[in-house]
Motif scaffolding. Structure first.
Motif, PDB file in Angstrom:
ATOM      1  N   GLU A 101       0.826  -1.212   0.000  1.00 30.39           N
ATOM      2  CA  GLU A 101       0.000   0.000   0.000  1.00 30.39           C
ATOM      3  C   GLU A 101       0.861   1.264   0.000  1.00 30.39           C
ATOM      4  O   GLU A 101       0.467   2.295  -0.565  1.00 30.39           O
ATOM      5  N   ARG A 102       2.031   1.176   0.634  1.00 32.37           N
ATOM      6  CA  ARG A 102       2.930   2.322   0.675  1.00 32.37           C
ATOM      7  C   ARG A 102       3.857   2.361  -0.539  1.00 32.37           C
ATOM      8  O   ARG A 102       4.797   3.160  -0.599  1.00 32.37           O
ATOM      9  N   GLY A 103       3.620   1.505  -1.502  1.00 34.48           N
ATOM     10  CA  GLY A 103       4.361   1.543  -2.758  1.00 34.48           C
ATOM     11  C   GLY A 103       5.723   0.874  -2.714  1.00 34.48           C
ATOM     12  O   GLY A 103       6.556   1.115  -3.600  1.00 34.48           O
ATOM     13  N   MET A 104       5.963   0.035  -1.729  1.00 35.93           N
ATOM     14  CA  MET A 104       7.265  -0.615  -1.581  1.00 35.93           C
ATOM     15  C   MET A 104       7.208  -2.085  -1.973  1.00 35.93           C
ATOM     16  O   MET A 104       6.180  -2.748  -1.827  1.00 35.93           O
ATOM     17  N   LEU A 105       8.318  -2.589  -2.446  1.00 35.85           N
ATOM     18  CA  LEU A 105       8.509  -4.024  -2.577  1.00 35.85           C
ATOM     19  C   LEU A 105       8.674  -4.615  -1.189  1.00 35.85           C
ATOM     20  O   LEU A 105       9.160  -3.951  -0.268  1.00 35.85           O
ATOM     21  N   ALA A 106       8.271  -5.858  -1.030  1.00 31.16           N
ATOM     22  CA  ALA A 106       8.406  -6.515   0.264  1.00 31.16           C
ATOM     23  C   ALA A 106       8.986  -7.911   0.075  1.00 31.16           C
ATOM     24  O   ALA A 106       8.516  -8.679  -0.776  1.00 31.16           O
ATOM     25  N   LEU A 107      10.016  -8.220   0.842  1.00 31.46           N
ATOM     26  CA  LEU A 107      10.656  -9.526   0.839  1.00 31.46           C
ATOM     27  C   LEU A 107      10.657 -10.069   2.261  1.00 31.46           C
ATOM     28  O   LEU A 107      10.344  -9.359   3.213  1.00 31.46           O
ATOM     29  N   SER A 108      11.056 -11.308   2.385  1.00 31.15           N
ATOM     30  CA  SER A 108      11.234 -11.878   3.718  1.00 31.15           C
ATOM     31  C   SER A 108      12.272 -12.986   3.653  1.00 31.15           C
ATOM     32  O   SER A 108      12.514 -13.566   2.592  1.00 31.15           O
TER      33      SER A 108
END
Length: 349
Positions: A101-108
């Motif tokens: 939602e904040r326009g970021m890529l997300a990894l884990s």
């Protein structure tokens, strides 16, 4: 998107030579079991201009057996810490959604087979593998089987133990990054060893290079860009007064903003060759010196140190480096004082 050797894609974001360095904010377990903290970090990271945040995926029963091992940078067992900090599948989905939602890529980073499976269900754009799993070849093979790009940290390993994991990644056909890392918390500057990035590039020329940083400042990350790092990973916190073993090695919103700015500058500045640029010509015109007469010189008269010297500007034909070549030669015509000498002004040798 097609990947080429030495590059990879995290979603639509290209990573590798010729691209802006990708700065990853590692949120990890800095929430310390408080999801409000996690969501605040996501917002603060976005406000800092971070493109990509990274979480940790812990399915404790599949990751470890009960134990009382206490990490060097903590005062409780790793088992107790992970039980408190592990996100449920629902919580993990929520934090991924918030980051998106904040326009970021997300990894884990999955620390077990079950965690990797859960991330695959979330359709993550890439997997991060931590240093502790760098030589966990069964888990590396399992993660590679999903066909997603892999960012592999290499702390506590050398080229000989990294190579089997690289071969597994190559065999699976997944593009990969190798993240140089020192698994000391914090890492003192003299233990960072940025030369390790160069060594990884020499040993694995098809790898994207990066640094996973555990120092107490952004300087090692900036230095890593200068020696070829295309990916930077650093721990992030919203508040340095929070509790948690990784807080002392974490940067805040303001520091991350400076890191991103500096990484972009150094990414543009690195590389190249030592050559004269066309764009330097305006400076050459005033900064170079040329050979000039210091007094009148008659036709046939010998050029000597008494009638010849070097002065600016650099608009003349015979620049200062040729001064010695003119000494002992003779003028081919009358020359007044304070004029730039041209090659045509010389009498035939």
């Amino acid at each position: 998107m097609t990947n080429t050797p030495g590059t990879l894609s995290v979603g639509a974001r290209r990573v590798g030579p010729g691209e802006r360095p990708l700065v990853i904010a590692e949120l990890g377990i800095n929430h310390d079991g408080d999801l409000d903290r996690m969501h605040r970090m996501i917002d603060d990271a976005a406000d800092a201009g971070v493109e990509c945040v990274k979480f940790q995926s812990h399915v404790v029963e599949d990751e470890m057996i009960p134990n009382d091992v206490v990490p060097g940078n903590a005062d409780e067992s790793i088992y107790g810490m992970m039980q408190r900090c592990a996100l449920s599948a629902t919580e993990e989905r929520e934090v991924f959604a918030h980051a998106h939602e904040r326009g970021m890529l997300a990894l884990s980073t999955p620390f077990s087979r079950a965690a990797a499976d859960r991330l695959a269900e979330l359709d993550v754009p890439a997997f991060k593998i931590g240093s502790g799993e760098c030589n966990n070849y069964p888990l590396v093979r399992h993660i590679a089987s999903f066909g997603k790009p892999v960012l592999l940290s290499t702390g506590m390993n050398d080229v000989s133990t990294i190579r089997p994991s690289v071969e597994l990644l190559r065999a699976s056909g997944v593009p990969f990054a190798l993240m140089h890392c020192t698994s000391m918390y914090p890492t003192p500057p003299e233990k960072v060893r940025l030369g390790g990035i160069t060594e990884l590039g020499d040993a694995f020329p098809d790898a994207v290079l990066g640094l996973s940083d555990h120092t107490t400042s952004i300087y090692a990350c900036l230095g890593a860009v200068a020696v070829g790092a295309a990916v930077l990973e650093r721990h992030f916190t919203s508040d340095t007064s929070w509790s948690g073993p990784d807080i002392p090695i974490s940067s805040t919103l303001e520091e991350f903003a400076r890191l991103i700015e500096g990484a972009d500058v150094l990414g543009l500045a690195r590389g190249g060759r030592k050559e004269i640029l066309p764009e330097e010509q305006p400076t050459i015109d005033f900064a170079y010196a040329c050979v000039v007469t210091t007094k009148p010189v008659g036709a046939g008269e010998e050029f000597t140190v008494d009638n010849l010297w070097v002065k600016r500007p650099g608009t003349g034909e015979v620049v200062a480096k040729h001064y010695d070549d003119l000494l002992g030669r003779r003028a081919g015509r009358d020359l007044p004082a304070d004029v730039q000498v041209a090659w045509a002004d010389l009498a035939p040798a």
